[in-house]
Motif scaffolding. Structure first.
Motif, PDB file in Angstrom:
ATOM      1  N   ASP A  60       0.851  -1.171   0.000  1.00 35.47           N
ATOM      2  CA  ASP A  60       0.000   0.000   0.000  1.00 35.47           C
ATOM      3  C   ASP A  60       0.901   1.240   0.000  1.00 35.47           C
ATOM      4  O   ASP A  60       1.724   1.426   0.887  1.00 35.47           O
ATOM      5  N   ASP A 318      -1.009  -2.382  13.370  1.00 34.40           N
ATOM      6  CA  ASP A 318      -1.973  -1.344  13.020  1.00 34.40           C
ATOM      7  C   ASP A 318      -2.997  -1.884  12.026  1.00 34.40           C
ATOM      8  O   ASP A 318      -4.192  -1.607  12.129  1.00 34.40           O
ATOM      9  N   VAL A 322      -7.205  -2.310  12.455  1.00 33.11           N
ATOM     10  CA  VAL A 322      -8.227  -1.651  11.644  1.00 33.11           C
ATOM     11  C   VAL A 322      -8.936  -2.645  10.735  1.00 33.11           C
ATOM     12  O   VAL A 322     -10.148  -2.803  10.796  1.00 33.11           O
ATOM     13  N   THR A 323      -8.154  -3.335   9.895  1.00 29.36           N
ATOM     14  CA  THR A 323      -8.780  -4.125   8.841  1.00 29.36           C
ATOM     15  C   THR A 323      -9.411  -5.389   9.396  1.00 29.36           C
ATOM     16  O   THR A 323     -10.478  -5.810   8.965  1.00 29.36           O
TER      17      THR A 323
ATOM     18  N   PHE B  75      -4.032   6.053  10.880  1.00 27.56           N
ATOM     19  CA  PHE B  75      -5.233   5.259  11.146  1.00 27.56           C
ATOM     20  C   PHE B  75      -6.447   5.832  10.409  1.00 27.56           C
ATOM     21  O   PHE B  75      -7.313   5.079   9.973  1.00 27.56           O
ATOM     22  N   LYS B  78      -6.305   4.490   7.025  1.00 28.28           N
ATOM     23  CA  LYS B  78      -6.749   3.096   6.927  1.00 28.28           C
ATOM     24  C   LYS B  78      -8.268   2.988   7.020  1.00 28.28           C
ATOM     25  O   LYS B  78      -8.884   2.213   6.290  1.00 28.28           O
ATOM     26  N   GLN B  81      -9.713   4.023   3.768  1.00 28.17           N
ATOM     27  CA  GLN B  81      -9.543   2.927   2.803  1.00 28.17           C
ATOM     28  C   GLN B  81     -10.614   1.853   2.987  1.00 28.17           C
ATOM     29  O   GLN B  81     -11.023   1.201   2.034  1.00 28.17           O
ATOM     30  N   GLN B  82     -11.034   1.682   4.219  1.00 30.96           N
ATOM     31  CA  GLN B  82     -12.074   0.694   4.493  1.00 30.96           C
ATOM     32  C   GLN B  82     -13.460   1.212   4.120  1.00 30.96           C
ATOM     33  O   GLN B  82     -14.450   0.537   4.330  1.00 30.96           O
TER      34      GLN B  82
END
Lengths: 388, 383
Positions: A60, A318, A322-323, B75, B78, B81-82
């Motif tokens: 990324d 991290d 999040v993911t 963050f 991210k 991106q989600q």
């Protein structure tokens, strides 16, 4: 010494490079396997977890530089710790030395009346000096009074931590922060330039790389480096060789602590632009750097790679948060597993497996070491047993 | 080469599918400073998130816990991106990172808790406890026998100083001889330090406790000695049912539901948030008095509070229990007919800080550094 059929396990006085690499990679792979089991238990397929982690970090464009950014303090602290560990000085205080550097940098930027171009160099100089000073006390205690440096360097971390807290709540508390515990924002002259489009403060990165190269040269090619190596491997022998243990340890430790101080300057001048709560200045970089140095096995250049690796682990945490919406402790668990398997695998380095066919009954004593000369004639107990 | 092209196409299609799906629903991302299991600030925000997800139709949420202050920006990257279109950052330290991200993502909406910097696509919000602390103070002043009330404080910052100030004004309103003894622990969450501070206060003769720390430690330590206390942030009555008198509770969902509904309705856009600042108190229902939801005063302590009589200028002679209920009603009234920070108020040094007839403004409350009369103990940065 123990026999398993035609094989014999005995001590390995100096494990070869490829074997060290194989064992280290094996340990890391085991840690990944164990973490995979953890993902699976959490309801996330390990394959999916690792591909998500890879895509979310190195795959990324915006996240990949973050790996580098986290690697910067790890590199500076890690290279420094390599130096200290080579001199058999167990510096656990990189965290505190980093904070000391951060304080000095903020102090210079906020209060020293310097022309703009001199601010950043002065911050780095002050940060190195402050870090070194923070490392000096435990070094003197160990050298003069034989105080265990593991404890004293660790304790100095807490003193640094509370010192920062006191500064930001007391005398250095900023006017523009609505009473919250921060100093004022540093003047723009104290901000480090960033690589365009990223948050990587490249000046500190360059310093870290230069330091790694410089210290590798120092260890390999200079008299001081030779002294540090001998002192680390065998203090008694070094004394017979006329090496001054006080001076040598002191120099190694000042470099080590100073490097951690530089990391603190980078965090303050490159990222935060002010002094703030100690657990926000450093995300435990000083402690994680112990893994960096351990993985690097005494080589400052290898620390560049291992710092990047740990930076990747930090960033992976991290992504997982999040993911994959995993709990925040997952980074700590990942770090912990790696350290656990690395230290656990250490045993594999001190022994080796050799094929020694069972001798005929009349020829008992001779067992030629087929692979190498090193250590072949040394009796098991007197080998360089503590080699790292 | 063919493989590479194929992979690129696949990734592209995959990401399109993800963003395509996200546009059907509103995705909101939450960035927390602590762990969601802290039983305080972050836990309360997370409860609010969960309730909002149920109440706002079509809302989907993501969260990240224990985010370091300098990491807000990566963050936020991210979360966006989600597919997050609204980002909430829930700590003062995230302010600059949120503002920078708001500039980089002009098509996303941001809201930052407890800060003061805004942008066309960035609002601020806060649910504050000071009125609730005043009510707790009224009860504490009536219950102390030693005339020493204790307060275990997290950090000497304006928010906590404002809360202790309101608490002390309440204590003094029913008991002019009582003092409020303060101990700072310099942590938001540290049960060991909270325990130590509570024991030190007990040794000083304190017999009623209030605090700012994200665990029920103070409640438990005080209860072990049979002393009453006021729960903080989360419903802690269950940890000591006979000793928790009341406390402070928050309803972040009131703000989250209001904000997100307005985003869904198109009222809040990426262009009109420059002046959107939620400062929500009792009247908006963003905070509640009590040690458990719906229980403003514990039944175990009701009769004790009814037994203490006080005389007030505006309400005459009445029991402390009735006074608490009257003041609660006044502050819950949309017109807010009473506020604890109404002048004349002098600080503990005797200086007039709020002139007669004036109420403190939100700005003044947010930067309040002075100590109210009756407060005993160190007060860093006292003017």
């Amino acid at each position: 010494m123990r026999r398993l059929g035609p094989w014999q396990i005995d001590r390995d006085p100096a494990p070869r490079g490829w074997w060290v690499l194989v064992v280290s990679l094996g340990a890391i792979a085991s840690a990944f396997l164990a973490a995979g089991a953890l993902f699976w238990a959490f309801g996330i397929g390990p394959a999916r977890a690792y591909s998500t982690i890879f895509l979310g970090t190195l795959g990324d464009a915006r996240a990949a530089p973050e790996v580098l950014r986290q690697a910067i303090p790890l590199l500076l602290c890690g290279v420094g710790l390599v130096m200290a560990f080579r001199a058999q000085f167990w510096n656990i205080g990189a965290e505190g030395q980093l904070l000391a550097g951060a304080v000095a940098a903020a102090g210079v930027a906020l209060f020293a009346p310097l022309p703009a171009p001199l601010v950043v160099p002065a911050m780095f100089a002050a940060g190195f000096a402050a870090g070194a000073l923070w490392g000096l006390l435990p070094t003197l205690l160990r050298l003069k009074l034989d105080v265990n440096e593991v404890l004293s360097t660790l304790m100095m971390n807490y003193i640094a931590l509370f010192f920062v807290e006191w500064l930001i709540h007391g005398p250095w508390k900023g006017q523009e922060q609505r009473g919250f515990a921060y100093t004022d924002t540093l003047p723009p002259a104290a901000w480090l330039p960033l690589l365009p489009g990223t948050r990587v403060h490249w000046v500190t990165l360059a310093l870290g790389l230069a330091l790694a190269g410089g210290l590798a040269f120092l260890l390999a090619r200079t008299k001081l480096g030779f002294e540090i190596r001998v002192l680390g491997q065998n203090p008694t022998a070094s004394r017979y060789a006329g090496i001054n243990p006080l001076r040598t340890t002191l120099v190694a430790m000042l470099i080590s602590a100073g490097a951690a101080g530089l990391a603190g300057v980078g965090e303050v001048a490159g990222i935060h632009h002010r002094l703030l709560a100690p657990d926000q200045i450093s995300l435990g970089y000083g402690y994680a750097a112990i893994i960096v140095a351990w993985l690097a096995r005494g080589s400052p250049l290898a620390a560049v790679l291992t710092a990047l690796f740990l930076g990747l682990i930090f960033s992976s945490g991290d992504v997982m948060k999040v993911t994959l919406q995993m709990p925040f402790r997952v980074t700590d668990i990942f770090n912990g597993l790696i350290l656990f398997f690395l230290i656990g695998s250490e045993r594999l380095l001190t022994y080796r497996l050799r094929r020694v066919p069972r001798p005929a009954p009349h020829a008992t004593a001779v067992s030629p070491g087929p692979e190498r000369q090193t250590g072949a004639g040394i009796p098991e107990e007197t080998g360089v047993a503590e080699s790292k | 080469m063919r493989w590479l092209t194929l992979a690129a196409v696949l990734i592209l299609v995959g990401s399109l599918a993800v963003t395509g799906g996200a546009q059907q629903k509103l995705k909101a991302g939450f960035i927390y400073v602590g762990p969601i299991g802290d039983y305080g600030w972050t836990h309360a925000h997370d409860q609010g998130r969960k309730i909002a997800e149920k109440m706002v139709s079509g809302l989907e949420t993501l969260y990240v816990e224990s985010v370091p202050e300098a990491q807000a920006e990566p963050f936020i990257d991210k979360l966006i991106q989600q597919g997050a279109r609204v980002i909430f950052t829930t700590s003062f330290g995230f302010m600059d990172g949120t503002l920078a991200a708001a500039k980089r993502y002009p098509n996303q909406i941001f809201a930052h808790a407890s800060g003061f910097k805004r942008a066309p696509n960035m609002a601020t919000y806060m649910a504050d406890f000071y009125q609730v602390y005043y009510l707790n103070g009224l009860m504490a002043g009536a219950l102390t026998k030693s005339n020493k009330v204790g307060y275990v404080g997290a950090f000497p910052i304006p928010e906590v100083k404002r809360h202790i100030g309101a608490f002390a004004l309440g204590v003094r309103a029913v008991n002019p001889r009582a003092t409020v003894h303060v101990r700072w622990i310099f942590e938001w969450f540290k049960p060991s330090a909270a325990k130590e501070a509570t024991e030190a206060l007990i040794a000083e003769g304190v017999d009623v406790f209030a605090f700012t720390e994200d665990s029920p430690t103070v409640v438990q330590v005080a209860a072990k000695r049979g002393l009453p206390s006021f729960s903080h942030y989360s419903p802690m009555q269950k940890f000591a049912p006979n000793h928790v008198v009341s406390g402070q509770l928050v309803h972040w969902e009131k703000i989250y539901v209001d904000f997100l509904s307005k985003v869904v309705a198109g009222k809040y856009t990426t262009e009109n948030l420059q002046n959107v600042d939620y400062w929500w108190l009792l009247a908006e229902g963003a905070v509640e008095v009590g040690g458990d939801f719906g229980v403003p005063v514990s039944p175990a302590w009701k009769s004790k509070l009814q037994a203490v009589q006080v005389t007030t200028l505006d309400l005459g002679r009445l029991s402390v229990h009735d006074l608490v209920m009257k003041r609660l009603a006044q502050m819950t009234d949309p017109k807010v007919t009473f506020d604890p920070f109404t002048g004349p108020i002098r600080d503990r040094k005797g200086k007039l800080v709020v002139p007669a007839g004036k109420r403190m403004t939100v700005g003044e409350l947010n930067t309040m550094e002075w100590a109210a009369p009756g407060i005993v103990g160190p007060w860093p940065k006292e003017p």
